[in-house]
Design a protein around this motif. Structure first.
Motif, PDB file in Angstrom:
ATOM      1  N   LEU A  74       0.770  -1.069  -0.123  1.00  0.00           N
ATOM      2  CA  LEU A  74       0.075  -0.067   0.016  1.00  0.00           C
ATOM      3  C   LEU A  74       0.609   1.078   0.034  1.00  0.00           C
ATOM      4  O   LEU A  74       0.633   1.898  -0.598  1.00  0.00           O
ATOM      5  CB  LEU A  74      -1.065  -0.007   1.274  1.00  0.00           C
ATOM      6  CG  LEU A  74      -1.967  -1.048   1.082  1.00  0.00           C
ATOM      7  CD1 LEU A  74      -2.867  -1.189   2.438  1.00  0.00           C
ATOM      8  CD2 LEU A  74      -2.977  -0.681   0.009  1.00  0.00           C
ATOM      9  N   GLU A  75       1.903   1.363   0.788  1.00  0.00           N
ATOM     10  CA  GLU A  75       2.636   2.352   0.786  1.00  0.00           C
ATOM     11  C   GLU A  75       3.307   2.585  -0.442  1.00  0.00           C
ATOM     12  O   GLU A  75       3.667   3.676  -0.753  1.00  0.00           O
ATOM     13  CB  GLU A  75       3.945   2.149   1.776  1.00  0.00           C
ATOM     14  CG  GLU A  75       3.291   2.231   3.430  1.00  0.00           C
ATOM     15  CD  GLU A  75       3.301   3.635   3.723  1.00  0.00           C
ATOM     16  OE1 GLU A  75       3.669   4.597   3.032  1.00  0.00           O
ATOM     17  OE2 GLU A  75       2.572   3.867   4.641  1.00  0.00           O
ATOM     18  N   LYS A  76       3.930   1.555  -1.103  1.00  0.00           N
ATOM     19  CA  LYS A  76       4.621   1.787  -2.582  1.00  0.00           C
ATOM     20  C   LYS A  76       3.821   1.898  -3.365  1.00  0.00           C
ATOM     21  O   LYS A  76       4.024   3.014  -4.256  1.00  0.00           O
ATOM     22  CB  LYS A  76       5.343   0.253  -2.779  1.00  0.00           C
ATOM     23  CG  LYS A  76       5.955   0.245  -3.912  1.00  0.00           C
ATOM     24  CD  LYS A  76       6.786  -1.119  -4.111  1.00  0.00           C
ATOM     25  CE  LYS A  76       7.564  -1.018  -5.410  1.00  0.00           C
ATOM     26  NZ  LYS A  76       8.113  -2.522  -5.390  1.00  0.00           N
ATOM     27  N   GLU A  77       2.453   1.466  -3.688  1.00  0.00           N
ATOM     28  CA  GLU A  77       1.848   1.558  -4.930  1.00  0.00           C
ATOM     29  C   GLU A  77       0.852   2.959  -4.804  1.00  0.00           C
ATOM     30  O   GLU A  77       0.229   3.137  -5.859  1.00  0.00           O
ATOM     31  CB  GLU A  77       0.924   0.137  -4.921  1.00  0.00           C
ATOM     32  CG  GLU A  77       2.047  -1.051  -5.477  1.00  0.00           C
ATOM     33  CD  GLU A  77       2.422  -0.895  -6.793  1.00  0.00           C
ATOM     34  OE1 GLU A  77       1.856  -0.350  -7.738  1.00  0.00           O
ATOM     35  OE2 GLU A  77       3.840  -1.424  -6.807  1.00  0.00           O
ATOM     36  N   PHE A  78       0.404   3.227  -3.593  1.00  0.00           N
ATOM     37  CA  PHE A  78      -0.545   4.362  -3.497  1.00  0.00           C
ATOM     38  C   PHE A  78       0.237   5.254  -2.341  1.00  0.00           C
ATOM     39  O   PHE A  78      -0.028   5.268  -1.341  1.00  0.00           O
ATOM     40  CB  PHE A  78      -1.790   3.809  -2.714  1.00  0.00           C
ATOM     41  CG  PHE A  78      -2.532   2.660  -3.665  1.00  0.00           C
ATOM     42  CD1 PHE A  78      -3.231   3.085  -4.867  1.00  0.00           C
ATOM     43  CD2 PHE A  78      -2.468   1.423  -3.225  1.00  0.00           C
ATOM     44  CE1 PHE A  78      -3.575   2.091  -5.378  1.00  0.00           C
ATOM     45  CE2 PHE A  78      -2.884   0.297  -4.183  1.00  0.00           C
ATOM     46  CZ  PHE A  78      -3.508   0.644  -4.836  1.00  0.00           C
ATOM     47  N   PRO A  79       0.858   6.138  -3.157  1.00  0.00           N
ATOM     48  CA  PRO A  79       1.401   7.432  -2.470  1.00  0.00           C
ATOM     49  C   PRO A  79       0.477   8.146  -1.237  1.00  0.00           C
ATOM     50  O   PRO A  79       0.814   8.487  -0.396  1.00  0.00           O
ATOM     51  CB  PRO A  79       2.073   8.059  -3.429  1.00  0.00           C
ATOM     52  CG  PRO A  79       2.032   7.496  -4.595  1.00  0.00           C
ATOM     53  CD  PRO A  79       1.034   6.467  -4.512  1.00  0.00           C
ATOM     54  N   GLU A  80      -0.884   8.057  -1.691  1.00  0.00           N
ATOM     55  CA  GLU A  80      -1.715   8.639  -0.883  1.00  0.00           C
ATOM     56  C   GLU A  80      -1.881   8.076   0.352  1.00  0.00           C
ATOM     57  O   GLU A  80      -2.585   8.826   1.252  1.00  0.00           O
ATOM     58  CB  GLU A  80      -3.153   8.678  -1.399  1.00  0.00           C
ATOM     59  CG  GLU A  80      -3.192   9.270  -3.021  1.00  0.00           C
ATOM     60  CD  GLU A  80      -2.580   8.473  -3.980  1.00  0.00           C
ATOM     61  OE1 GLU A  80      -2.917   7.041  -4.092  1.00  0.00           O
ATOM     62  OE2 GLU A  80      -2.123   8.889  -5.042  1.00  0.00           O
ATOM     63  N   PHE A  81      -1.637   6.791   0.548  1.00  0.00           N
ATOM     64  CA  PHE A  81      -1.728   6.013   1.784  1.00  0.00           C
ATOM     65  C   PHE A  81      -1.073   6.589   2.808  1.00  0.00           C
ATOM     66  O   PHE A  81      -1.429   6.504   4.059  1.00  0.00           O
ATOM     67  CB  PHE A  81      -1.223   4.661   1.551  1.00  0.00           C
ATOM     68  CG  PHE A  81      -1.621   3.737   2.442  1.00  0.00           C
ATOM     69  CD1 PHE A  81      -2.791   3.287   2.938  1.00  0.00           C
ATOM     70  CD2 PHE A  81      -0.638   3.164   3.119  1.00  0.00           C
ATOM     71  CE1 PHE A  81      -3.121   2.436   3.928  1.00  0.00           C
ATOM     72  CE2 PHE A  81      -0.698   2.246   4.251  1.00  0.00           C
ATOM     73  CZ  PHE A  81      -2.262   1.778   4.579  1.00  0.00           C
ATOM     74  N   GLY A  82       0.179   7.333   2.578  1.00  0.00           N
ATOM     75  CA  GLY A  82       1.182   7.776   3.445  1.00  0.00           C
ATOM     76  C   GLY A  82       0.319   9.234   4.135  1.00  0.00           C
ATOM     77  O   GLY A  82       0.539   9.391   5.379  1.00  0.00           O
ATOM     78  N   ARG A  83      -0.711   9.707   3.686  1.00  0.00           N
ATOM     79  CA  ARG A  83      -1.296  10.625   4.251  1.00  0.00           C
ATOM     80  C   ARG A  83      -2.524  10.216   5.202  1.00  0.00           C
ATOM     81  O   ARG A  83      -3.410  11.173   5.720  1.00  0.00           O
ATOM     82  CB  ARG A  83      -1.826  11.739   3.320  1.00  0.00           C
ATOM     83  CG  ARG A  83      -0.621  12.492   2.497  1.00  0.00           C
ATOM     84  CD  ARG A  83      -1.151  13.365   1.649  1.00  0.00           C
ATOM     85  NE  ARG A  83      -2.368  13.016   0.392  1.00  0.00           N
ATOM     86  CZ  ARG A  83      -1.949  12.576  -0.661  1.00  0.00           C
ATOM     87  NH1 ARG A  83      -0.498  12.753  -1.161  1.00  0.00           N
ATOM     88  NH2 ARG A  83      -2.814  12.430  -1.572  1.00  0.00           N
ATOM     89  N   VAL A  84      -2.736   8.896   5.229  1.00  0.00           N
ATOM     90  CA  VAL A  84      -3.927   8.372   5.796  1.00  0.00           C
ATOM     91  C   VAL A  84      -3.452   8.122   7.448  1.00  0.00           C
ATOM     92  O   VAL A  84      -2.225   7.991   7.589  1.00  0.00           O
ATOM     93  CB  VAL A  84      -4.495   7.112   5.177  1.00  0.00           C
ATOM     94  CG1 VAL A  84      -5.606   6.416   6.196  1.00  0.00           C
ATOM     95  CG2 VAL A  84      -4.825   7.393   3.871  1.00  0.00           C
ATOM     96  N   ALA A  85      -4.505   8.344   8.138  1.00  0.00           N
ATOM     97  CA  ALA A  85      -4.072   8.292   9.653  1.00  0.00           C
ATOM     98  C   ALA A  85      -4.024   6.876  10.036  1.00  0.00           C
ATOM     99  O   ALA A  85      -4.444   5.844   9.287  1.00  0.00           O
ATOM    100  CB  ALA A  85      -5.530   8.668  10.284  1.00  0.00           C
ATOM    101  N   GLU A  86      -3.052   6.713  11.027  1.00  0.00           N
ATOM    102  CA  GLU A  86      -2.408   5.304  11.600  1.00  0.00           C
ATOM    103  C   GLU A  86      -3.731   4.442  11.760  1.00  0.00           C
ATOM    104  O   GLU A  86      -3.639   3.262  11.390  1.00  0.00           O
ATOM    105  CB  GLU A  86      -1.310   5.442  12.466  1.00  0.00           C
ATOM    106  CG  GLU A  86      -0.186   5.848  12.126  1.00  0.00           C
ATOM    107  CD  GLU A  86       0.849   5.008  11.036  1.00  0.00           C
ATOM    108  OE1 GLU A  86       0.503   3.736  11.294  1.00  0.00           O
ATOM    109  OE2 GLU A  86       1.213   5.534  10.018  1.00  0.00           O
ATOM    110  N   THR A  87      -4.553   4.962  12.356  1.00  0.00           N
ATOM    111  CA  THR A  87      -5.942   4.065  12.628  1.00  0.00           C
ATOM    112  C   THR A  87      -6.701   3.567  11.338  1.00  0.00           C
ATOM    113  O   THR A  87      -7.004   2.457  11.383  1.00  0.00           O
ATOM    114  CB  THR A  87      -6.866   4.696  13.715  1.00  0.00           C
ATOM    115  OG1 THR A  87      -7.247   6.033  12.842  1.00  0.00           O
ATOM    116  CG2 THR A  87      -6.137   4.995  15.133  1.00  0.00           C
ATOM    117  N   GLN A  88      -6.528   4.492  10.484  1.00  0.00           N
ATOM    118  CA  GLN A  88      -7.335   4.205   9.314  1.00  0.00           C
ATOM    119  C   GLN A  88      -6.494   3.005   8.568  1.00  0.00           C
ATOM    120  O   GLN A  88      -6.946   2.089   7.614  1.00  0.00           O
ATOM    121  CB  GLN A  88      -7.856   5.228   8.308  1.00  0.00           C
ATOM    122  CG  GLN A  88      -8.690   6.191   9.015  1.00  0.00           C
ATOM    123  CD  GLN A  88      -9.969   5.524   9.216  1.00  0.00           C
ATOM    124  OE1 GLN A  88     -10.587   4.877   8.578  1.00  0.00           O
ATOM    125  NE2 GLN A  88     -10.462   5.770  10.340  1.00  0.00           N
TER     126      GLN A  88
END
Length: 115
Positions: A74-88
């Motif tokens: 998820l981190e590698k393929e979807f850069p937007e994933f880095g902006r999501v809250a840790e709980t999410q």
């Protein structure tokens, strides 16, 4: 008994004639020898560094490896994933790790890439 022709009474369409009418050419045919673009082999370098093939025999370590791999993908393929809250992030990884089809694919991939 009356047999109706296909296409609600319209004559069958020749595909080569249809491309001339629309100006478009038919798309490429299916080639079983050519890999599909969607079949990407993830490297999972983080999981390879953290886990060994023997870890896949232990249920707890296997679960950790699957979750770490999903998080890495998820981190590698979807850069937007880095902006999501840790709980999410954890909710999404939990949901994906509990999907039997996705989990099976990750486990098979780990079995191939781990030493």
């Amino acid at each position: 008994m009356e047999i109706k022709p296909p296409g609600l009474g319209q004559p069958p369409v020749d595909p080569s004639r249809r491309s001339q009418e629309t100006g478009r050419k038919p798309g490429p045919g299916f080639d079983a020898g050519r890999p599909a673009e969607a079949t990407v082999s993830p490297n999972l370098a983080g999981a390879r560094a953290q886990f060994k093939k023997a870890d896949l025999r232990d249920a707890g370590r296997l679960d950790q490896a699957v979750r770490a791999s999903l998080h890495e993908l998820l981190e590698k393929e979807f850069p937007e994933f880095g902006r999501v809250a840790e709980t999410q992030k954890e909710l999404l990884v939990d949901w994906m790790a509990n999907d039997p089809i996705l989990r099976g694919q990750i486990e098979r991939r780990l079995g191939k890439i781990l030493e």
